[in-house]
Design a protein around this motif. Structure first.
Motif, PDB file in Angstrom:
ATOM      1  N   ASP A 430       1.050  -1.459   0.112  1.00  0.00           N
ATOM      2  CA  ASP A 430      -0.069  -0.285  -0.418  1.00  0.00           C
ATOM      3  C   ASP A 430       0.452   0.911   0.380  1.00  0.00           C
ATOM      4  OD1 ASP A 430      -3.219  -0.594   1.251  1.00  0.00           O
ATOM      5  OD2 ASP A 430      -1.147  -2.698   1.631  1.00  0.00           O
ATOM      6  N   ASP A 431       2.560   1.394   0.834  1.00  0.00           N
ATOM      7  CA  ASP A 431       2.953   2.340   0.628  1.00  0.00           C
ATOM      8  C   ASP A 431       3.019   2.437  -0.868  1.00  0.00           C
ATOM      9  OD1 ASP A 431       1.852   2.348   3.537  1.00  0.00           O
ATOM     10  OD2 ASP A 431       4.224   1.297   5.072  1.00  0.00           O
ATOM     11  N   PHE A 484      -5.136   5.563   0.318  1.00  0.00           N
ATOM     12  CA  PHE A 484      -5.841   6.104  -0.390  1.00  0.00           C
ATOM     13  C   PHE A 484      -5.579   7.469  -1.553  1.00  0.00           C
ATOM     14  CE2 PHE A 484      -8.963   7.118   2.928  1.00  0.00           C
ATOM     15  CZ  PHE A 484      -8.832   8.758   2.332  1.00  0.00           C
ATOM     16  N   PHE A 485      -5.567   8.000  -2.626  1.00  0.00           N
ATOM     17  CA  PHE A 485      -4.682   9.062  -3.180  1.00  0.00           C
ATOM     18  C   PHE A 485      -5.670   9.963  -3.685  1.00  0.00           C
ATOM     19  CE2 PHE A 485      -1.960  12.191  -4.691  1.00  0.00           C
ATOM     20  CZ  PHE A 485      -0.857  12.712  -3.643  1.00  0.00           C
ATOM     21  N   ILE A 519      -7.922   4.456  -5.544  1.00  0.00           N
ATOM     22  CA  ILE A 519      -8.004   3.712  -3.948  1.00  0.00           C
ATOM     23  C   ILE A 519      -7.313   2.522  -4.529  1.00  0.00           C
ATOM     24  CG2 ILE A 519      -9.601   2.599  -2.351  1.00  0.00           C
ATOM     25  CD1 ILE A 519     -10.347   5.337  -3.363  1.00  0.00           C
ATOM     26  N   PHE A 520      -6.197   2.298  -3.230  1.00  0.00           N
ATOM     27  CA  PHE A 520      -4.983   1.075  -3.401  1.00  0.00           C
ATOM     28  C   PHE A 520      -5.679  -0.102  -3.350  1.00  0.00           C
ATOM     29  CE2 PHE A 520      -2.938   5.468  -2.695  1.00  0.00           C
ATOM     30  CZ  PHE A 520      -2.372   5.076  -4.431  1.00  0.00           C
ATOM     31  N   TYR A 521      -6.146  -1.540  -3.750  1.00  0.00           N
ATOM     32  CA  TYR A 521      -6.457  -3.168  -3.027  1.00  0.00           C
ATOM     33  C   TYR A 521      -5.593  -3.705  -3.598  1.00  0.00           C
ATOM     34  CZ  TYR A 521     -11.279  -0.415  -2.642  1.00  0.00           C
ATOM     35  OH  TYR A 521     -11.666   0.669  -2.441  1.00  0.00           O
ATOM     36  N   PRO A 522      -3.615  -3.926  -3.208  1.00  0.00           N
ATOM     37  CA  PRO A 522      -3.174  -4.769  -3.655  1.00  0.00           C
ATOM     38  C   PRO A 522      -3.347  -5.899  -3.083  1.00  0.00           C
ATOM     39  CG  PRO A 522      -2.440  -3.129  -1.306  1.00  0.00           C
ATOM     40  CD  PRO A 522      -3.193  -2.702  -2.098  1.00  0.00           C
ATOM     41  N   ASP A 523      -3.813  -6.606  -1.561  1.00  0.00           N
ATOM     42  CA  ASP A 523      -3.881  -7.690  -0.921  1.00  0.00           C
ATOM     43  C   ASP A 523      -5.292  -8.504  -1.263  1.00  0.00           C
ATOM     44  OD1 ASP A 523      -1.243  -7.115  -0.324  1.00  0.00           O
ATOM     45  OD2 ASP A 523      -2.473  -6.349   1.766  1.00  0.00           O
TER      46      ASP A 523
END
Length: 596
Positions: A430-431, A484-485, A519-523
Motif C-alpha cells: 500500500d505504501d 487512497f490518494f 483507491i489501493f487494493y493490493p491485497d
C-alpha cells in the motif's frame, strides 16, 4: 589557281546521239532529290546544269592528260553522286532517330529516378506520420488518458513483436468496443481509423476491416436512434425477410466460420441466387445473409490479429507472475537468513573460556523435571466427561462473538481499520502504491483530497466516517480500510458576470470542476472481481456520498462530494479502471451554461 565555272549546254546537245544528259540530270534531280532550278533550298537558278572547270581542262589538254567522257559515263557519275547523297540523307535521318531515342530514354530514366525519389519520400512521410501516431498513442497510455483505439494500435505493435513496459491489451476483440459507444463516439473513432488506414500500409487489411466494422456500427446506431432497430441485437439491418428468432442462429453460424470459409460461403450463396429465382428459393433471406458476410469477414480479420497479440500478452503475464513469485521466494529466504544473523559466533565467553559449556550436576536436571520442564502426558478422552469437552468450531464461534461484543462495548471497530490500527498487517505494498501516486504531483488547479471531512453539513467535503458494518468474511480475514490518494480540481470561468464584477487581481470564487480518486487494493483476495462504486444520498441537497466497495479483506470507504451531474465522455477526462491493485475513478462535472 582560280577556277572558272561555265555552262555548255550546246556542247552536250551537239554530241548527243540519242541520250540527252541535261534532260536526264534534271529528271534525276527532280525524281530523286525533288530539286528544280526554280525551287530548291539553295536558291540556285542553274542547279541542274553541269559544272565545267575550263582552266583545269585547258591545262590537262596542254599536258596531254585530258580524257573525255561519254554521256553514259556522265549519267553513271550523276547516279553515283545521287546515291551518295541519298546515303548521307539516310544516315542523317538515322542519327536523328537515334538522337530522339536517346532523348526519350534519358527522359524515361529521369522520370524513373524522380518517381523512385518521390516514392521514397512518400514512404518516409508515411513512416513519419505512423511513428508520430504511435508516439501519441504511447504518451496517452503512459499518462492514463488512453482512448480505445490507442489500445488497438498497441495490440498491433505487440503482435508485430514490439515490447512495452506493460504488455496488457484489450480483454475483448476490438470490434466489440462499438457496442457500448454512442453515435458521436463512434464517429470520432471513425476519423481516427481513417487516419490509420491512410498512414499504416503494413496493416492495411486490419484497418480496412476496422473501418468496415465502424461504419456498420455507425449505421446500426443511427437505426437504433431512429427506432428502426432493436438496441443490442446480434445482427441489425437484415431486413424484413429474416425472422427475429433466426437472427441469433445466423450470428452464431457466421461467428464460427473462418475468413476462408466465409468467402466460400459467399460464393456459394451468390451462385445459388443466380439460379434460385427460377427454382422458387427465398432469395430475400439469402441476399440479407450475403450482405452481412463481409462484416463477419472483417471481424475474422480483427480476431486474427487480436488473438496473435493476446498470445504474446499472455506469455508476458505468465513471465511477470513467475518473476514475482521468484522475487517473493527470494524475499522470504532473505528474511529467514536474517533470523540467524543474531546468533553469536565463535566460542562462548571469549578466548579464555573453552569451546564446550560447563557440565552441570544431575540434581539440577532432576529439579527441572520435577517442575514440569517437559510436555504433559497425553491422556485418553475416556478419562473426561463428554459434557466438559468443547467442539473446536463451536469454541471459535463463541470466542469471536465474545470478542466482537467486548470491542463494540468499548466503542471500537472489529478488526481495526488502516487509519486506527494496522498492528500485525503488512502495508508495504500500500505504501509503495501511495508513494508512486503522490510522486506524480498535482496538475493545474488540482489539490489533495485525502483528509477527513470537517465543518458543518453544507461545508463538509472529504472522507466520511462510516458506521460499523459486519462482514461475513471477517472471521477469516482481518478487515482493513484501503489507502487512497485523491485529487480535486477547482477553478473558475470568465463568464459575463465574472468579467463585470471581478478581475485578475480579485478573481472570482473557485468551484469544484472534477475529482480523481485512486483507491489501493493490493491485497484483494478475489482479483478477478473488480471493486465497485455507487452514490448515496447525503444529509444536504448540495452534496452526495460516493462509496467504494470491494471484497475481503477491505472495508468500504466513502467521500462526500458535490452533487453535480458527471460528464461520462472520455474526451473530457472520464476514466474508470481497476488495474494492478489500483481503482482509478476520474471524472469532471458538467458546466452550467446560462442562455437567454
Amino acid at each position: 589557281m582560280p577556277r572558272e565555272r561555265s555552262r555548255s549546254p550546246g556542247g552536250e546537245a551537239a554530241g548527243s546521239g540519242g541520250l540527252n544528259v541535261k534532260k536526264t540530270r534534271k529528271e534525276l534531280f527532280t525524281k530523286e532529290l525533288g530539286y528544280k532550278d526554280e525551287s530548291n533550298p539553295f536558291g540556285d537558278q542553274t542547279l541542274t546544269e553541269k559544272f565545267t572547270w575550263k582552266k583545269k581542262k585547258e591545262y590537262l589538254q596542254a599536258a596531254g592528260l585530258y580524257r573525255g567522257t561519254s554521256k553514259e559515263q556522265e549519267v553513271q557519275k550523276m547516279q553515283a553522286k545521287i546515291r551518295e547523297i541519298q546515303q548521307v540523307k539516310k544516315r542523317r535521318d538515322e542519327r536523328e532517330v537515334e538522337r530522339q531515342l536517346l532523348e526519350q530514354q534519358r527522359l524515361e530514366h529521369d522520370k524513373e529516378m524522380h518517381d523512385e525519389e518521390y516514392g521514397e519520400w512518400l514512404s518516409k512521410e508515411e513512416k513519419f506520420h505512423l511513428d508520430n501516431a504511435k508516439a501519441r498513442t504511447q504518451i496517452r497510455i503512459e499518462q492514463g488518458r488512453e482512448r480505445p483505439l490507442d489500445l488497438v494500435a498497441k495490440s498491433l505493435m505487440i503482435a508485430d513483436g514490439e515490447e512495452f513496459e506493460e504488455m496488457t491489451i484489450l480483454d475483448k476483440a476490438p470490434h466489440q468496443l462499438f457496442v457500448n459507444m454512442s453515435q458521436d463516439e463512434i464517429e470520432e473513432v471513425m476519423e481516427e481509423v481513417h487516419t490509420f488506414v491512410r498512414i499504416d500500409k503494413q496493416h492495411a487489411d486490419f484497418w480496412k476491416a476496422m473501418r468496415y466494422v465502424c461504419n456498420d456500427a455507425f449505421d446500426t446506431k443511427k437505426r437504433e436512434n431512429a427506432g428502426r432497430s432493436k438496441a443490442g441485437a446480434a445482427i441489425s439491418g437484415l431486413g424484413s425477410g429474416v425472422a427475429e428468432g433466426v437472427v441469433s442462429e445466423i450470428h452464431e453460424l457466421l461467428c464460427s466460420k473462418t475468413k476462408r470459409e466465409l468467402g466460400d460461403m459467399l460464393v456459394e450463396i451468390k451462385d445459388s441466387l443466380k439460379k434460385g429465382a427460377s427454382e422458387g428459393m427465398d432469395t430475400q433471406f439469402f441476399e440479407a445473409v450475403a450482405a452481412k458476410i463481409p462484416l463477419y469477414v472483417a471481424r475474422a480479420e480483427i480476431d486474427h490479429w487480436h488473438a496473435k497479440a493476446k498470445v504474446k500478452s499472455d506469455a508476458w503475464l505468465e513471465k511477470k507472475e513467475a518473476e514475482a513469485e521468484e522475487a517473493e521466494i527470494a524475499r522470504l529466504k532473505a528474511l529467514k537468513a536474517q533470523e540467524w544473523d543474531d546468533l553469536p559466533s565463535g566460542a562462548p565467553g571469549g578466548e579464555d573460556e573453552g569451546f564446550s559449556p560447563e557440565l552441570e550436576p544431575l540434581d539440577v536436571l532432576d529439579a527441572e523435571e520435577s517442575k514440569g520442564a517437559y510436555s504433559p502426558i497425553l491422556e485418553p478422552l475416556g478419562n473426561y466427561d463428554p459434557d466438559d469437552l468443547l467442539d473446536p468450531d463451536e469454541d471459535d464461534r463463541i470466542r469471536l462473538q465474545v470478542r466482537n461484543t467486548i470491542i463494540e462495548a468499548f466503542g471500537g471497530t472489529v478488526g481495526g481499520s488502516a487509519a486506527s490500527n494496522d498492528d500485525g498487517l503488512d502495508r508495504s505494498r500500500d505504501d509503495e502504491l501511495f508513494a508512486a501516486e503522490r510522486a506524480k504531483g498535482m496538475g493545474d488547479g488540482e489539490v489533495a483530497f485525502n483528509a477527513a471531512g470537517k465543518g458543518s453539513a453544507e461545508e463538509f467535503h472529504g472522507e466520511v466516517v462510516l458506521d460499523r458494518k459486519s462482514y461475513e468474511w471477517e472471521g477469516k480475514y482481518k478487515p482493513r480500510k484501503p489507502r487512497f490518494f485523491n485529487r480535486v480540481k477547482t477553478g473558475y470561468e470568465w463568464t459575463k458576470y465574472n468579467q463585470t464584477h471581478y478581475d485578475h487581481d480579485t478573481p472570482p470564487p473557485k468551484w469544484v470542476q472534477g475529482y480523481k480518486f485512486n483507491i489501493f487494493y493490493p491485497d484483494l483476495i478475489d482479483k478477478a472481481k473488480a471493486p465497485t462504486y455507487h452514490l448515496e444520498r447525503s444529509d444536504t441537497a448540495e452534496t452526495v456520498q460516493l462509496r467504494f466497495s470491494a471484497g475481503p479483506p477491505y472495508e468500504d470507504v466513502a467521500f462526500k462530494i458535490i452533487n453535480r451531474e458527471w460528464n461520462f465522455s472520455t474526451r473530457f477526462g472520464f476514466r474508470c479502471v481497476f488495474d494492478r491493485g489500483v481503482l482509478q475513478l476520474y471524472f469532471n462535472v458538467k458546466r452550467w451554461r446560462y442562455r437567454r
